[in-house]
Design an enzyme around this catalytic site. Structure first.
Site, PDB file in Angstrom:
ATOM      1  N   HIS A  37      -9.935  75.072  71.366  1.00 28.76           N
ATOM      2  CA  HIS A  37     -11.006  74.493  72.177  1.00 28.76           C
ATOM      3  C   HIS A  37     -11.738  73.413  71.376  1.00 28.76           C
ATOM      4  O   HIS A  37     -11.563  73.308  70.157  1.00 28.76           O
ATOM      5  CB  HIS A  37     -11.994  75.580  72.640  1.00 28.76           C
ATOM      6  CG  HIS A  37     -12.734  76.267  71.536  1.00 28.76           C
ATOM      7  ND1 HIS A  37     -12.431  77.537  71.106  1.00 28.76           N
ATOM      8  CD2 HIS A  37     -13.761  75.855  70.766  1.00 28.76           C
ATOM      9  CE1 HIS A  37     -13.247  77.875  70.116  1.00 28.76           C
ATOM     10  NE2 HIS A  37     -14.063  76.869  69.883  1.00 28.76           N
TER      11      HIS A  37
HETATM   12  P1  TYD Z   1     -13.340  83.265  71.653  1.00 25.46           P
HETATM   13  O1  TYD Z   1     -14.045  82.050  72.153  1.00 25.46           O
HETATM   14  O2  TYD Z   1     -12.114  83.717  72.394  1.00 25.46           O
HETATM   15  O3  TYD Z   1     -12.980  83.078  70.114  1.00 25.46           O
HETATM   16  P2  TYD Z   1     -12.011  81.985  69.431  1.00 25.46           P
HETATM   17  O4  TYD Z   1     -12.531  80.657  69.786  1.00 25.46           O
HETATM   18  O5  TYD Z   1     -12.122  82.258  67.990  1.00 25.46           O
HETATM   19  O6  TYD Z   1     -10.618  82.223  69.917  1.00 25.46           O
HETATM   20  O7  TYD Z   1     -14.395  84.448  71.581  1.00 25.46           O
HETATM   21  C1  TYD Z   1     -13.997  85.802  71.582  1.00 25.46           C
HETATM   22  C2  TYD Z   1     -15.031  86.617  72.376  1.00 25.46           C
HETATM   23  O8  TYD Z   1     -16.285  86.632  71.695  1.00 25.46           O
HETATM   24  C3  TYD Z   1     -15.276  86.074  73.774  1.00 25.46           C
HETATM   25  O9  TYD Z   1     -15.372  87.179  74.636  1.00 25.46           O
HETATM   26  C4  TYD Z   1     -16.609  85.390  73.664  1.00 25.46           C
HETATM   27  C5  TYD Z   1     -17.315  86.162  72.568  1.00 25.46           C
HETATM   28  N1  TYD Z   1     -18.262  85.369  71.762  1.00 25.46           N
HETATM   29  C6  TYD Z   1     -19.598  85.649  71.840  1.00 25.46           C
HETATM   30  O10 TYD Z   1     -20.046  86.537  72.578  1.00 25.46           O
HETATM   31  N2  TYD Z   1     -20.469  84.933  71.063  1.00 25.46           N
HETATM   32  C7  TYD Z   1     -20.046  83.956  70.230  1.00 25.46           C
HETATM   33  O11 TYD Z   1     -20.872  83.336  69.537  1.00 25.46           O
HETATM   34  C8  TYD Z   1     -18.639  83.641  70.180  1.00 25.46           C
HETATM   35  C9  TYD Z   1     -18.114  82.547  69.286  1.00 25.46           C
HETATM   36  C10 TYD Z   1     -17.780  84.387  70.965  1.00 25.46           C
END
Ligand code: TYD
Length: 133
Positions: free
Chosen positions: A47
């Site tokens: 992303h």
């Molecule tokens: P995700 O965006 O999939 O992580 P990455 O970009 O590393 O693949 O995030 C994983 C999960 O954590 C998703 O359910 C959203 C949650 N999350 C939060 O609640 N707060 C945060 O600050 C972040 C970064 C993720």
């Protein structure tokens, strides 16, 4: 890529690194999160953020970060706890090759906001083109 080398306050007891808003990082921190127990072969991220700025530290172990600004790609290796990778907004990122002991800590300039994410690569490229025009 923009890596920030933080001062290591080392002595006979070991090392210590200090991160201070408005002193050695370029934004105010609203959120800290970290990833660990990342499975073998896992790739995360995929992303970009419209406005969020971040600094990534692999405080234990190592991992790689692919950075893509829409025109070129580069790969950062994070394997030193005193080194931060500054990622400005509008950069596509992927994280991978985590060692089993890796802890990736992220300082973020804003609270979590799904609206700030661009999770589709084609959409990211379109967004970059729109910004340029
Ligand atoms: P995700 O965006 O999939 O992580 P990455 O970009 O590393 O693949 O995030 C994983 C999960 O954590 C998703 O359910 C959203 C949650 N999350 C939060 O609640 N707060 C945060 O600050 C972040 C970064 C993720």
């Amino acid at each position: 890529m923009k890596k920030i080398q933080f001062q290591q306050h080392g002595d006979s007891r070991g090392q210590l690194v200090a991160i201070e808003e408005e002193i050695n990082i370029p934004f105010n921190v609203k959120r800290v999160y970290f990833m660990y127990d990342t499975g073998p072969g896992v790739h995360r991220g995929f992303h970009a953020h419209k406005s969020l700025q971040q600094i990534l530290f692999c405080v234990h172990g190592s991992c790689k970060i692919l950075l893509d600004d829409g025109e070129s790609r580069e790969i950062a290796i994070l394997d030193k706890p005193y080194e931060g990778l500054y990622i400005e907004n509008d950069i596509w990122r992927e994280m991978y090759d985590f060692t089993s002991d890796a802890v990736l800590m992220v300082l973020a300039s804003e609270h979590y906001n799904e609206e700030d994410y661009i999770r589709d690569y084609d959409e990211f490229i379109k967004y970059k083109r729109l910004e340029k025009s």
